[in-house]
Design a protein around this motif. Sequence first.
Motif, short mmCIF file in Angstrom:
data_model
loop_
_atom_site.label_atom_id
_atom_site.label_comp_id
_atom_site.label_asym_id
_atom_site.label_seq_id
_atom_site.Cartn_x
_atom_site.Cartn_y
_atom_site.Cartn_z
N ARG A 147 59.78 56.49 74.21
CA ARG A 147 60.12 56.34 72.79
C ARG A 147 61.49 56.91 72.50
O ARG A 147 62.34 56.28 71.86
CB ARG A 147 59.09 57.06 71.93
CG ARG A 147 57.68 56.53 71.97
CD ARG A 147 56.77 57.44 71.15
NE ARG A 147 57.11 57.42 69.74
CZ ARG A 147 56.91 58.46 68.92
NH1 ARG A 147 56.43 59.59 69.38
NH2 ARG A 147 57.22 58.35 67.64
N CYS A 148 61.71 58.14 72.97
CA CYS A 148 62.92 58.87 72.57
C CYS A 148 64.17 58.42 73.33
O CYS A 148 65.27 58.48 72.78
CB CYS A 148 62.69 60.38 72.75
SG CYS A 148 61.44 61.04 71.62
N ALA B 264 65.26 55.25 71.54
CA ALA B 264 65.70 55.60 70.19
C ALA B 264 67.05 56.31 70.22
O ALA B 264 67.94 56.03 69.41
CB ALA B 264 64.66 56.47 69.51
N ALA B 265 67.22 57.24 71.18
CA ALA B 265 68.49 57.96 71.30
C ALA B 265 69.64 57.00 71.59
O ALA B 265 70.73 57.12 71.02
CB ALA B 265 68.40 59.03 72.39
N GLY C 293 64.25 68.36 67.80
CA GLY C 293 64.03 67.60 69.02
C GLY C 293 62.93 68.17 69.90
O GLY C 293 61.98 67.47 70.27
N LEU D 159 59.49 66.91 67.97
CA LEU D 159 59.19 65.67 68.69
C LEU D 159 58.46 65.92 70.00
O LEU D 159 57.39 65.36 70.25
CB LEU D 159 60.48 64.89 68.96
CG LEU D 159 61.17 64.27 67.74
CD1 LEU D 159 62.40 63.48 68.18
CD2 LEU D 159 60.24 63.36 66.97
N ASN E 130 68.90 62.34 63.90
CA ASN E 130 67.97 61.62 64.75
C ASN E 130 68.50 61.41 66.16
O ASN E 130 67.73 61.43 67.12
CB ASN E 130 67.60 60.28 64.11
CG ASN E 130 66.67 60.45 62.93
OD1 ASN E 130 65.61 61.04 63.05
ND2 ASN E 130 67.07 59.94 61.78
N CYS F 242 66.22 62.93 69.15
CA CYS F 242 65.64 62.04 70.16
C CYS F 242 66.21 62.31 71.55
O CYS F 242 65.47 62.28 72.54
CB CYS F 242 65.88 60.58 69.78
SG CYS F 242 64.96 60.05 68.31
N CYS G 222 59.89 54.92 66.97
CA CYS G 222 60.77 56.09 66.95
C CYS G 222 62.07 55.83 66.17
O CYS G 222 62.33 56.47 65.17
CB CYS G 222 61.08 56.54 68.37
SG CYS G 222 61.66 58.25 68.49
N TYR H 74 61.94 57.09 62.19
CA TYR H 74 62.66 58.34 61.95
C TYR H 74 63.92 58.09 61.14
O TYR H 74 64.34 58.93 60.33
CB TYR H 74 62.98 59.04 63.27
CG TYR H 74 61.81 59.85 63.78
CD1 TYR H 74 61.41 61.02 63.14
CD2 TYR H 74 61.06 59.41 64.88
CE1 TYR H 74 60.32 61.74 63.59
CE2 TYR H 74 59.96 60.14 65.32
CZ TYR H 74 59.61 61.30 64.67
OH TYR H 74 58.51 62.02 65.11
#
Length: 295
Positions: free
Chosen positions: A40-41, A44-45, A74, A78, A184, A188, A225, A229
């Motif tokens: 997910r992260c 998203a990052a 983070g 998260l 964010n 992430c 994500c 977010y």
Amino acid sequence: MKNKYVVSVILAGSLWGFMGFFRRTLDTMGVSAISCIAVRCVFAAVLFGIVLLISDRKAFKIRLKDAWIFLGSGIVSLLIFGVCYFKAMDYMSLSAAAILLYTAPCFVILFSALLFKEKLTGQKLIAMVLAFAGCCLVSGIGGGGAKITPIGLALGLTAGVCYALYSIFGRFALNRGYSSLTINFYSCLLAAVGATIVGGTEYLDIITQTAPNFGFAFATGLVTCFLPYLFYTHGLEGLENGKASIMASVEPVVATIVGVVIYKEALTPMSAAGIVLVLSAIVLLNVRLGKKQHN
């Protein structure tokens, strides 16, 4: 003017409601719970990074004295949240874990009153009770399946606190002039690095095996994500933390609907009543906001 912030938070909660679908599918692909956080992260990052590169490269810059905020959002909000939530499911029923997670608005309201002097209004407290009661019914807490153990209780409450702290860290960052994109991106990125360290890199082999695997992993990061977010942090720009957190309780409502539509799960009278209560809490907050706007 505040309507766009309300819509943003409700959209965020709605998108989080699809997490069960993406989590179940990733599990069938062999991606562990911890690695699911990384998937997910990571995506998203990357997405937040691309948007920052296009829109405002200066927004990558953060002050060293504010690093604790991004580490908090983070790693705590998260990564630790995800680890505790998924582990709680190993010690008790899914419904019990969900209920403990949705103690988060209580913590958000408490922390926000202490740290940001947000008022504890009757409207907000009633909406919080309605939303929590609705989450209890939607999760089937009264159906006898919500078994709770001491370890599960500790993990579930920790998940609820960490989940709540995202609103707090986000508020600190917004108050210091950082954009929602900056917040964010670093949140992430740090969560992705932490989850990869904890869970290993095996998930990279899995999601790159085939184009469909990669596409689904990308969709997971986008839907569960990046977009939620982005919406939620934008919502915090115009709403109090407590109200935003309560409105995000639409998540289990959407999760229930997803279960009914995709997995053909039964919509029980208890779940239906829970959906009505959660939606009533959101309506209550918005009716009050509307009246204040015309005063």
